[in-house]
Design an enzyme around this catalytic site. Structure first.
Site, PDB file in Angstrom:
ATOM      1  N   VAL A  20      37.728  -2.707  57.810  1.00 25.98           N
ATOM      2  CA  VAL A  20      36.843  -1.957  56.921  1.00 25.98           C
ATOM      3  C   VAL A  20      36.840  -2.611  55.540  1.00 25.98           C
ATOM      4  O   VAL A  20      37.801  -3.287  55.161  1.00 25.98           O
ATOM      5  CB  VAL A  20      37.252  -0.463  56.804  1.00 25.98           C
ATOM      6  CG1 VAL A  20      37.060   0.236  58.132  1.00 25.98           C
ATOM      7  CG2 VAL A  20      38.668  -0.333  56.286  1.00 25.98           C
ATOM      8  N   GLY A  21      35.748  -2.450  54.820  1.00 27.13           N
ATOM      9  CA  GLY A  21      35.669  -2.944  53.447  1.00 27.13           C
ATOM     10  C   GLY A  21      35.552  -4.455  53.358  1.00 27.13           C
ATOM     11  O   GLY A  21      35.755  -5.038  52.298  1.00 27.13           O
ATOM     12  N   ARG A  22      35.220  -5.099  54.455  1.00 29.74           N
ATOM     13  CA  ARG A  22      35.002  -6.555  54.471  1.00 29.74           C
ATOM     14  C   ARG A  22      36.258  -7.375  54.228  1.00 29.74           C
ATOM     15  O   ARG A  22      36.189  -8.594  54.116  1.00 29.74           O
ATOM     16  CB  ARG A  22      33.922  -6.996  53.464  1.00 29.74           C
ATOM     17  CG  ARG A  22      32.608  -6.316  53.638  1.00 29.74           C
ATOM     18  CD  ARG A  22      31.703  -7.097  54.560  1.00 29.74           C
ATOM     19  NE  ARG A  22      30.729  -6.195  55.177  1.00 29.74           N
ATOM     20  CZ  ARG A  22      30.050  -6.443  56.278  1.00 29.74           C
ATOM     21  NH1 ARG A  22      30.234  -7.569  56.903  1.00 29.74           N
ATOM     22  NH2 ARG A  22      29.207  -5.596  56.775  1.00 29.74           N
ATOM     23  N   LEU A  23      37.421  -6.753  54.080  1.00 30.04           N
ATOM     24  CA  LEU A  23      38.648  -7.550  53.930  1.00 30.04           C
ATOM     25  C   LEU A  23      39.217  -7.792  55.328  1.00 30.04           C
ATOM     26  O   LEU A  23      40.224  -7.218  55.734  1.00 30.04           O
ATOM     27  CB  LEU A  23      39.644  -6.846  53.008  1.00 30.04           C
ATOM     28  CG  LEU A  23      39.205  -6.820  51.540  1.00 30.04           C
ATOM     29  CD1 LEU A  23      40.281  -6.191  50.655  1.00 30.04           C
ATOM     30  CD2 LEU A  23      38.912  -8.230  51.033  1.00 30.04           C
ATOM     31  N   HIS A  24      38.501  -8.641  56.035  1.00 35.20           N
ATOM     32  CA  HIS A  24      38.846  -8.899  57.431  1.00 35.20           C
ATOM     33  C   HIS A  24      40.127  -9.725  57.519  1.00 35.20           C
ATOM     34  O   HIS A  24      40.518 -10.378  56.560  1.00 35.20           O
ATOM     35  CB  HIS A  24      37.696  -9.646  58.110  1.00 35.20           C
ATOM     36  CG  HIS A  24      36.368  -9.009  57.859  1.00 35.20           C
ATOM     37  ND1 HIS A  24      36.081  -7.727  58.246  1.00 35.20           N
ATOM     38  CD2 HIS A  24      35.263  -9.481  57.238  1.00 35.20           C
ATOM     39  CE1 HIS A  24      34.847  -7.427  57.885  1.00 35.20           C
ATOM     40  NE2 HIS A  24      34.325  -8.475  57.266  1.00 35.20           N
TER      41      HIS A  24
END
Ligand SMILES: Cc1cc2nc3c(=O)[nH]c(=O)nc-3n(C[C@H](O)[C@H](O)[C@H](O)COP(=O)(O)O)c2cc1C
Length: 212
Positions: free
Chosen positions: A188-192
């Site tokens: 989530v939140g693009r902090l893959h």
């Protein structure tokens, strides 16, 4: 699967370099099995990128037919455009994307041809229609029209009417021996999470985390 559990905050799985598999092939097999269990369409489909002698890249889908410590195997026509590129430059890359799992795997390495015996053994397991197709289709050549293909198909069906279809000498596999494998886990939140394995030796790998 300790390396692949739910975090407190996310609803998705995570990759943690402290607990991750030391062997990327084991992690690949876990993710591949998961993609199959999830009944994703064609989990074995992968993008194969090659580069020609002038450094120009091209990419297309192929199917993974075998994977183990010797590499990732796919089969094709040795006269095709991809094969000509691989003859000129054996470095290649593969990409898998299993959408609902938010998993991407990128594989890079050098390809070599499977042995003729291995290719023939796999060819013999293919449906007869695919075997005839291998003869009928001069893969990647320009053809005049659809009828040319149908005509060739009829000719080879006649030729092989009462016997097993031989494996064409121009048909076979490639095995990509990875020197880099990157696992991407959507978070989530693009902090893959991105974990990169780089080959250090036959069965030893350096593991690092990359920024997403
Ligand atoms: C899902 C999918 C799977 C494919 N699997 C293969 C394969 O395993 N081997 C193959 O030669 N072509 C396969 N193809 C066709 C290739 O994408 C491509 O059209 C063909 O191999 C010719 O590529 P080339 O001209 O770059 O050599 C597949 C296509 C799709 C869409």
């Amino acid at each position: 699967m300790s390396e692949h559990h739910l975090s407190d905050k996310d609803t998705t799985a995570i990759l943690d370099e402290r607990t991750i598999e030391q062997d990327p092939l084991k992690l690949f097999q876990l993710w591949f099995d998961e993609a199959r269990a999830a009944r994703l369409p064609l989990p074995e489909a992968m993008t194969l990128a090659t580069v020609n002698a002038e450094g120009k890249p091209s990419a297309r889908m192929v199917l993974l037919k075998q994977v183990d410590h010797n590499g990732f195997v796919f089969y094709t026509n040795y006269h095709s455009a991809k094969a000509q590129e691989l003859d000129a430059n054996p470095q290649a890359a593969l990409v898998f994307y299993w959408a609902t799992l938010e998993h991407q795997v990128r594989v890079e390495g050098r390809v070599s041809k499977t042995s003729a015996a291995e290719s023939r053994a796999y060819f013999s397991t293919r449906p007869r229609e695919s075997q005839i197709g291998a003869w009928a289709s001069p893969q990647s050549d320009v053809i005049s029209d659809r009828e040319e293909l149908e005509q060739r198909k009829r000719e080879y069906e006649d030729l092989y009417r009462d016997r097993d279809v031989d494996c064409p000498e121009y048909w076979g596999g490639y095995r990509l021996l990875p020197d880099r494998i990157e696992f991407w886990q959507g978070r989530v939140g693009r902090l893959h999470d991105r974990i990169l394995y780089e080959r250090q030796g036959d069965r030893s790998w350096r593991i690092s985390r990359l920024a997403p």
